[in-house]
Design a protein around this motif. Structure first.
Motif, PDB file in Angstrom:
ATOM      1  N   VAL A 105       0.990  -1.194   0.019  1.00 48.20           N
ATOM      2  CA  VAL A 105      -0.037  -0.203   0.047  1.00 48.20           C
ATOM      3  C   VAL A 105       0.813   1.322   0.004  1.00 48.20           C
ATOM      4  CG1 VAL A 105      -1.731   1.239   1.050  1.00 48.20           C
ATOM      5  CG2 VAL A 105      -1.964  -1.141   1.313  1.00 48.20           C
ATOM      6  N   PHE A 106       0.638   2.217  -1.090  1.00 51.15           N
ATOM      7  CA  PHE A 106       1.592   3.383  -1.121  1.00 51.15           C
ATOM      8  C   PHE A 106       0.597   4.523  -0.557  1.00 51.15           C
ATOM      9  CE2 PHE A 106       3.810   0.871  -4.306  1.00 51.15           C
ATOM     10  CZ  PHE A 106       5.124   0.719  -3.958  1.00 51.15           C
ATOM     11  N   PHE A 107       1.509   5.386   0.302  1.00 52.85           N
ATOM     12  CA  PHE A 107       0.773   6.599   0.888  1.00 52.85           C
ATOM     13  C   PHE A 107       1.475   7.419   1.082  1.00 52.85           C
ATOM     14  CE2 PHE A 107       2.366   6.694   4.893  1.00 52.85           C
ATOM     15  CZ  PHE A 107       3.199   5.509   4.954  1.00 52.85           C
ATOM     16  N   ILE A 108       0.941   8.891   0.887  1.00 54.03           N
ATOM     17  CA  ILE A 108       1.836  10.161   0.953  1.00 54.03           C
ATOM     18  C   ILE A 108       1.772  10.703   2.495  1.00 54.03           C
ATOM     19  CG2 ILE A 108       1.684  12.543   0.360  1.00 54.03           C
ATOM     20  CD1 ILE A 108       2.243  10.711  -2.158  1.00 54.03           C
ATOM     21  N   SER A 109       3.011  10.792   2.708  1.00 55.48           N
ATOM     22  CA  SER A 109       3.247  11.284   4.199  1.00 55.48           C
ATOM     23  C   SER A 109       3.908  12.784   4.138  1.00 55.48           C
ATOM     24  CB  SER A 109       4.151  10.681   5.204  1.00 55.48           C
ATOM     25  OG  SER A 109       5.548  10.438   4.497  1.00 55.48           O
ATOM     26  N   LYS A 110       4.113  13.584   5.182  1.00 53.07           N
ATOM     27  CA  LYS A 110       4.564  14.779   5.180  1.00 53.07           C
ATOM     28  C   LYS A 110       5.930  15.106   4.346  1.00 53.07           C
ATOM     29  CE  LYS A 110       2.184  16.690   9.276  1.00 53.07           C
ATOM     30  NZ  LYS A 110       2.424  17.104  10.771  1.00 53.07           N
ATOM     31  N   ARG A 111       6.695  14.065   4.419  1.00 49.72           N
ATOM     32  CA  ARG A 111       7.867  14.234   4.027  1.00 49.72           C
ATOM     33  C   ARG A 111       8.108  13.535   2.613  1.00 49.72           C
ATOM     34  NH1 ARG A 111      11.436  13.472   9.840  1.00 49.72           N
ATOM     35  NH2 ARG A 111      10.623  15.339  10.675  1.00 49.72           N
ATOM     36  N   CYS A 112       7.239  13.030   2.116  1.00 51.39           N
ATOM     37  CA  CYS A 112       7.286  12.884   0.876  1.00 51.39           C
ATOM     38  C   CYS A 112       7.508  13.693  -0.255  1.00 51.39           C
ATOM     39  CB  CYS A 112       6.203  11.834   0.098  1.00 51.39           C
ATOM     40  SG  CYS A 112       5.641  10.163   1.072  1.00 51.39           S
ATOM     41  N   VAL A 113       8.691  13.518  -1.035  1.00 53.91           N
ATOM     42  CA  VAL A 113       9.067  14.424  -2.287  1.00 53.91           C
ATOM     43  C   VAL A 113       8.343  14.110  -3.341  1.00 53.91           C
ATOM     44  CG1 VAL A 113      11.130  15.235  -3.498  1.00 53.91           C
ATOM     45  CG2 VAL A 113      11.469  14.613  -0.979  1.00 53.91           C
ATOM     46  N   SER A 114       8.300  12.935  -3.708  1.00 57.97           N
ATOM     47  CA  SER A 114       7.672  12.621  -4.882  1.00 57.97           C
ATOM     48  C   SER A 114       6.019  12.393  -4.470  1.00 57.97           C
ATOM     49  CB  SER A 114       7.936  11.073  -5.589  1.00 57.97           C
ATOM     50  OG  SER A 114       7.244  10.924  -6.562  1.00 57.97           O
ATOM     51  N   ARG A 115       4.998  13.148  -5.013  1.00 54.43           N
ATOM     52  CA  ARG A 115       3.689  12.976  -4.462  1.00 54.43           C
ATOM     53  C   ARG A 115       2.646  12.976  -5.732  1.00 54.43           C
ATOM     54  NH1 ARG A 115       4.367  15.587   0.718  1.00 54.43           N
ATOM     55  NH2 ARG A 115       2.291  15.600   1.124  1.00 54.43           N
ATOM     56  N   PRO A 116       2.791  11.976  -6.501  1.00 54.48           N
ATOM     57  CA  PRO A 116       1.858  11.645  -7.569  1.00 54.48           C
ATOM     58  C   PRO A 116       0.298  11.689  -7.275  1.00 54.48           C
ATOM     59  CG  PRO A 116       3.061   9.579  -7.317  1.00 54.48           C
ATOM     60  CD  PRO A 116       3.455  10.771  -6.337  1.00 54.48           C
ATOM     61  N   GLU A 117      -0.331  12.268  -8.314  1.00 48.77           N
ATOM     62  CA  GLU A 117      -1.940  12.442  -8.129  1.00 48.77           C
ATOM     63  C   GLU A 117      -2.274  12.263  -9.327  1.00 48.77           C
ATOM     64  OE1 GLU A 117      -2.697  16.339  -6.932  1.00 48.77           O
ATOM     65  OE2 GLU A 117      -1.920  16.108  -4.943  1.00 48.77           O
ATOM     66  N   GLY A 118      -3.671  12.030  -9.281  1.00 41.63           N
ATOM     67  CA  GLY A 118      -4.664  11.761 -10.586  1.00 41.63           C
ATOM     68  C   GLY A 118      -4.111  10.845 -11.457  1.00 41.63           C
ATOM     69  N   LYS A 119      -4.057  11.272 -12.659  1.00 41.39           N
ATOM     70  CA  LYS A 119      -3.687  10.133 -13.965  1.00 41.39           C
ATOM     71  C   LYS A 119      -2.446   9.644 -13.499  1.00 41.39           C
ATOM     72  CE  LYS A 119      -5.173   8.220 -17.362  1.00 41.39           C
ATOM     73  NZ  LYS A 119      -5.909   6.963 -17.205  1.00 41.39           N
ATOM     74  N   SER A 120      -1.360  10.330 -13.216  1.00 36.42           N
ATOM     75  CA  SER A 120      -0.032  10.058 -13.011  1.00 36.42           C
ATOM     76  C   SER A 120       0.083   8.869 -12.136  1.00 36.42           C
ATOM     77  CB  SER A 120       0.895  11.296 -12.784  1.00 36.42           C
ATOM     78  OG  SER A 120       1.849  10.823 -11.866  1.00 36.42           O
ATOM     79  N   ALA A 121      -0.562   9.127 -10.870  1.00 36.14           N
ATOM     80  CA  ALA A 121      -0.664   8.142  -9.996  1.00 36.14           C
ATOM     81  C   ALA A 121      -1.398   6.898 -10.614  1.00 36.14           C
ATOM     82  CB  ALA A 121      -1.718   8.605  -8.607  1.00 36.14           C
ATOM     83  N   GLU A 122      -2.426   6.874 -11.041  1.00 37.48           N
ATOM     84  CA  GLU A 122      -3.024   5.639 -11.570  1.00 37.48           C
ATOM     85  C   GLU A 122      -2.136   5.071 -12.678  1.00 37.48           C
ATOM     86  OE1 GLU A 122      -6.931   6.363 -13.673  1.00 37.48           O
ATOM     87  OE2 GLU A 122      -7.587   7.899 -11.932  1.00 37.48           O
ATOM     88  N   ASN A 123      -1.478   5.645 -13.531  1.00 40.44           N
ATOM     89  CA  ASN A 123      -0.553   5.185 -14.539  1.00 40.44           C
ATOM     90  C   ASN A 123       0.554   4.217 -13.581  1.00 40.44           C
ATOM     91  OD1 ASN A 123      -1.952   6.284 -16.290  1.00 40.44           O
ATOM     92  ND2 ASN A 123      -0.620   7.746 -16.693  1.00 40.44           N
ATOM     93  N   LYS A 124       0.990   4.997 -12.565  1.00 38.93           N
ATOM     94  CA  LYS A 124       2.048   4.182 -11.751  1.00 38.93           C
ATOM     95  C   LYS A 124       1.666   2.921 -11.202  1.00 38.93           C
ATOM     96  CE  LYS A 124       4.922   8.218 -10.392  1.00 38.93           C
ATOM     97  NZ  LYS A 124       6.157   8.040 -11.152  1.00 38.93           N
ATOM     98  N   ILE A 125       0.515   2.892 -10.437  1.00 40.50           N
ATOM     99  CA  ILE A 125      -0.208   1.745  -9.904  1.00 40.50           C
ATOM    100  C   ILE A 125      -0.207   0.746 -10.994  1.00 40.50           C
ATOM    101  CG2 ILE A 125      -2.284   0.647  -8.757  1.00 40.50           C
ATOM    102  CD1 ILE A 125      -0.519   2.821  -7.032  1.00 40.50           C
ATOM    103  N   SER A 126      -0.759   1.176 -12.009  1.00 36.34           N
ATOM    104  CA  SER A 126      -0.820   0.075 -13.212  1.00 36.34           C
ATOM    105  C   SER A 126       0.400  -0.749 -13.454  1.00 36.34           C
ATOM    106  CB  SER A 126      -1.259   0.636 -14.672  1.00 36.34           C
ATOM    107  OG  SER A 126      -2.780   1.389 -14.424  1.00 36.34           O
ATOM    108  N   ARG A 127       1.629   0.090 -13.785  1.00 40.75           N
ATOM    109  CA  ARG A 127       2.958  -0.279 -13.969  1.00 40.75           C
ATOM    110  C   ARG A 127       3.275  -1.221 -12.755  1.00 40.75           C
ATOM    111  NH1 ARG A 127       5.627   3.905 -14.568  1.00 40.75           N
ATOM    112  NH2 ARG A 127       7.063   3.857 -12.991  1.00 40.75           N
ATOM    113  N   PHE A 128       2.887  -0.875 -11.434  1.00 44.75           N
ATOM    114  CA  PHE A 128       3.341  -1.400 -10.218  1.00 44.75           C
ATOM    115  C   PHE A 128       2.798  -2.850 -10.303  1.00 44.75           C
ATOM    116  CE2 PHE A 128       3.998   2.549  -7.700  1.00 44.75           C
ATOM    117  CZ  PHE A 128       5.243   2.803  -8.362  1.00 44.75           C
ATOM    118  N   GLU A 129       1.526  -2.936 -10.840  1.00 43.16           N
ATOM    119  CA  GLU A 129       0.785  -4.026 -10.588  1.00 43.16           C
ATOM    120  C   GLU A 129       1.467  -5.218 -11.720  1.00 43.16           C
ATOM    121  OE1 GLU A 129      -3.218  -2.847 -11.760  1.00 43.16           O
ATOM    122  OE2 GLU A 129      -3.777  -2.997  -9.633  1.00 43.16           O
TER     123      GLU A 129
END
Lengths: 241, 241
Positions: A105-129
């Motif tokens: 499970v990926f999540f965003i915390s205060k000190r995360c530098v990379s903070r993908p959202e929306g379509k970019s986050a979705e694309n990443k999750i598809s690649r991760f799968e």
């Protein structure tokens, strides 16, 4: 024997129908023929099959035997990982899959530098799968770990707290592995920070829920080393190595 | 406080003289000044110093206190790794250094695909030493792991057999971690194959010497995952996590 994962629609009665890239791979790359044996996996089950028919884009297989996967750990381990920079997420997914994690499970915390959202986050999750599937295939897993994300810190903590044994890796202190009992544990969740670790407010909010802090000693592990090491140690502590 | 490793010639009496890249890094990049505190490490010792003088290419520091590194494991662990393809050696060195390995020995076994020799092997080892130093610095180690290689299989086995607890990772079977006692062990060596694993002749020649085979379970780990997982588990089993 070649092994492939199938989705829930592939199995009808005792016939498995393979379509898409896997069908092409079976027919053209592996040059498998009618009568050849092949194994399919889904959700911890293995289907030992014989190929009944091959067309240009489909492979039809008959299930001869269904067995439980012998390679799945008895522990369901969820790795909660604050989103890291660069290609570290890929490394974490590949290694934690080989080592037996059930879910990442990926999540965003205060000190995360990379903070993908929306379509970019979705694309990443598809690649991760796809990376999880590839690693599951290669390591002989009986199921593909679920990749989830990208959650907020609060959403991740809410999911973590419901686990039988929730752990929070914190570099500023906590219990060592030898102080935590894994007896009778069948479900464990472990939360790990990104490059900058966790903010003290975040740590407080987690420990106030009664979640145990886990301390990995004085050497500082990189954020991608921590989930790999923790997964290996927990699998060993629960007899899954 | 910034930490740097020094070589044996840097310390004379209670003065440490830093030259080369580290001197430039201290003076120009970190912009440290006379009177600033700085820590130097060598072979498990930490020297807490004050900067006495800075020139364009040298930094002179006075040792105020010498302490044993608090971050070094009590176990001396040597990872014997059959040379892997691509950049996997770099990943192994970085992760095993963070996790506390003392030495990483590369060797060539029958199934190694990449078999560097002569100048090419020397260049690789030099680069590997830099990676180990970088990872040691970043993780707060008190010493830099020794990188050795590239040995023949026989040379590696000869070195392994002299260790207090020599282990041989073999995917075709052996003892699991729970069947191996680490009580009183201060020196352990663990031998790991390359992508293709070990040939059965190689495995026989090792086990005939009475070296214990270690089996990591039914999931197949990639050759770079194995040393990382094994180092993590052994560090935990010896109370070094």
């Amino acid at each position: 024997m070649p092994r492939f994962f199938i989705d829930e629609n592939a199995l009808r009665g005792d016939i498995i129908t393979v379509t898409g890239g896997d069908a092409v791979h079976i027919g053209r790359s592996l040059r498998m023929r009618i009568g050849d044996e092949i194994t399919f996996c889904r959700e911890g089950k293995e289907f030992i099959c014989t190929i009944d028919n091959i067309t240009s884009d489909k492979v039809f297989c008959r299930v001869n035997k269904t067995v439980s996967s012998q390679c799945e750990p008895t522990l369901s381990l969820t790795v909660f990982q604050a989103f890291p920079k660069g290609d570290k997420a890929e490394l974490i997914i590949q290694k934690c899959t080989e080592l037996g994690a059930s879910e990442i499970v990926f999540f965003i915390s205060k000190r995360c530098v990379s903070r993908p959202e929306g379509k970019s986050a979705e694309n990443k999750i598809s690649r991760f799968e796809k990376i999880a599937e590839e690693a599951a295939k290669q390591s002989g897993r009986g199921k593909i770990p679920i990749i989830r994300g990208i959650l907020t810190f609060e959403e991740a903590v809410n999911k973590l707290r419901k686990m039988q044994l929730p752990l929070f890796c914190y570099e500023n202190g906590g219990k060592s592995f030898s102080e935590i009992s894994f007896d009778g544990i069948t479900e464990c969740g472990v939360m790990i920070g990104s490059e900058g670790g966790f903010d003290s407010d975040e740590a407080d909010s987690v420990t106030q829920l009664g979640i145990t802090s886990l301390w990995l000693g004085k050497r500082i592990l990189r954020c991608e080393t921590c989930p790999i090491a923790v997964t290996a140690v927990i699998m060993n502590l629960t007899g899954n190595f």
